[in-house]
Scaffold this motif. Structure first.
Motif, PDB file in Angstrom:
ATOM      1  N   ASP A   1       0.857  -1.172  -0.098  1.00  0.00           N
ATOM      2  CA  ASP A   1      -0.223  -0.093   0.078  1.00  0.00           C
ATOM      3  C   ASP A   1       0.529   1.895  -0.740  1.00  0.00           C
ATOM      4  OD1 ASP A   1      -2.268  -1.875  -0.076  1.00  0.00           O
ATOM      5  OD2 ASP A   1      -1.833  -1.380   2.421  1.00  0.00           O
ATOM      6  N   VAL A   2       1.974   1.024   0.902  1.00  0.00           N
ATOM      7  CA  VAL A   2       3.218   2.335   1.109  1.00  0.00           C
ATOM      8  C   VAL A   2       3.669   2.746  -0.362  1.00  0.00           C
ATOM      9  CG1 VAL A   2       4.781   3.199   1.612  1.00  0.00           C
ATOM     10  CG2 VAL A   2       3.294   2.088   3.147  1.00  0.00           C
ATOM     11  N   ALA A   3       3.740   1.261  -1.192  1.00  0.00           N
ATOM     12  CA  ALA A   3       4.243   1.753  -2.169  1.00  0.00           C
ATOM     13  C   ALA A   3       3.650   2.076  -3.217  1.00  0.00           C
ATOM     14  CB  ALA A   3       5.281  -0.204  -2.652  1.00  0.00           C
ATOM     15  N   LYS A   4       2.136   1.739  -3.402  1.00  0.00           N
ATOM     16  CA  LYS A   4       1.630   2.179  -4.621  1.00  0.00           C
ATOM     17  C   LYS A   4       1.311   3.652  -4.259  1.00  0.00           C
ATOM     18  CE  LYS A   4      -3.279   1.242  -6.417  1.00  0.00           C
ATOM     19  NZ  LYS A   4      -4.617   0.207  -5.907  1.00  0.00           N
ATOM     20  N   ALA A   5       1.008   4.398  -2.941  1.00  0.00           N
ATOM     21  CA  ALA A   5       0.800   5.238  -3.132  1.00  0.00           C
ATOM     22  C   ALA A   5       2.200   6.497  -2.964  1.00  0.00           C
ATOM     23  CB  ALA A   5       0.078   5.949  -0.955  1.00  0.00           C
ATOM     24  N   ALA A   6       3.259   5.898  -2.530  1.00  0.00           N
ATOM     25  CA  ALA A   6       3.813   6.638  -2.868  1.00  0.00           C
ATOM     26  C   ALA A   6       4.955   6.605  -4.800  1.00  0.00           C
ATOM     27  CB  ALA A   6       5.584   6.327  -1.910  1.00  0.00           C
TER      28      ALA A   6
END
Length: 345
Positions: A6-11
């Motif tokens: 989720d972090v990778a996608k949002a960033a």
């Protein structure tokens, strides 16, 4: 809960970049690092340390097994272990055996099953064989307050033989020739070593001044046990002028019994303890004691086991020995006969 994906996608970055932001931030460009860190903060992402450690074959947990955590000496020792572990980002599991070898064996099994990285232990008795079995499983060991006799392991100990010698020499120099040794069983290694030091120091005393040593063994080295034993001993007659105690708790229990029987300390009977726990100096009769550095023992032992965990291939087992020292307070004084001789001379 947010995941690393989720972090990778949002960033708008790869999983590897997020991993680097968590574990190796120095390899990222400052702008990229700040962007990922902001997303982590905004999403409330918590890195899964257990998963990381599992992948690395690490859990950063060590065990500490002590015989009596109610004794302030072992409380201070445990604080030293905990402080060193905290500084190295390790967690400590504390186990108290109550001086029981059965409990000690069970804790060794439990800690081994939990796959801790290392175990620090103050053995309740001579349990080298049981410890050797743990070492055979690949679990790192370090002995605290006891030399690693016969084991390929680190150890941090105090020269207890010298400590026993200090106690006897102090009372002998004050004129005491009838001395009660109030301590635990000789199968406790520290007790055996201190008693050996007392016997060794007697070899240096001339025959006409040789003290008479009476022994009173306790089932448990606690203040309450010492109090009960002293009350019975006093009822059978006080044929001693000095008492060497196995630890400070024993000394405090003995002093309580003596005072309740209107026997003055140190005017009638001098009492010396062992450990120099924090409140020894603020007791009703400030206690003369053989001081050993409990906190430093624990801290040094934790540093050794953590060093072995971090660099097992390069680690070399060490044997560290601290020297005890005599701390003189109000619970010991010259005998009446010795004071008279001093006045005459």
């Amino acid at each position: 809960m947010a995941s690393i994906r989720d972090v990778a996608k949002a960033a708008g970055v790869s999983l590897g970049t997020v991993s680097n932001a968590i574990n190796r931030p120095e390899v990222l460009a400052p702008l990229t690092l700040r962007k990922v860190q902001k997303v982590i903060e905004d999403m409330g992402f918590v890195p899964n340390a257990s998963a990381r450690n599992l992948r690395a074959g690490r859990n950063r947990v060590i065990g500490l097994i002590v015989p009596d955590i109610s004794n302030p000496f072992f409380t201070a020792l445990a604080m030293g272990v905990n402080d060193a572990a905290f500084a190295a980002k390790y967690v400590v599991i504390l186990c108290n055996t109550d001086e029981s070898t059965d409990k000690e064996s069970q804790y060794l099994e439990v800690l081994s099953a939990q796959n801790v990285e290392g175990i620090l232990i103050t053995p309740a008795r001579e349990t080298i064989r049981a410890l050797a079995k743990v070492a055979e499983k690949g679990i790192r060991l370090a002995l605290v307050d006891r030399p690693a006799l016969g084991l390929q392991a680190c150890s941090v100990a105090v020269n207890d033989s010298y400590g026993g010698s200090l106690a006897l020499t102090h009372l002998h120099e004050l004129g005491h020739r009838k001395i009660l040794l109030l301590t635990g069983s000789e199968d406790i290694p520290q007790v055996a070593d201190r008693n050996a030091g007392i016997r060794e120091s007697m070899k240096e005393i001339s025959a006409n001044q040789l003290p008479q040593i009476m022994e009173l063994r306790l089932d448990s080295m606690s203040a309450s046990n010492a109090y009960d034993a002293m009350m019975k001993k006093i009822e059978s007659g006080v044929d001693f002028t000095g008492i060497i105690c196995g630890n400070d708790l024993i000394a405090l229990g003995a002093i309580r019994a003596l005072r309740e029987k209107n026997i003055a300390v140190p005017e009638d009977v001098s009492v010396i303890g062992y450990d120099d726990i924090d409140f020894a100096g603020s007791a009703s009769v400030p206690l003369t004691s053989i001081s050993q550095p409990a906190f430093e023992l624990g801290y040094a032992a934790a540093e050794l086991i953590i060093s072995e965990c971090e660099n097992p291939e390069r680690h070399v087992h060490q044997r560290i020995e601290f020297q005890p020292r005599l701390v003189v307070r109000s619970s010991t004084a010259p005998t009446k006969a010795h004071r008279a001789n001093l006045r005459i001379s």
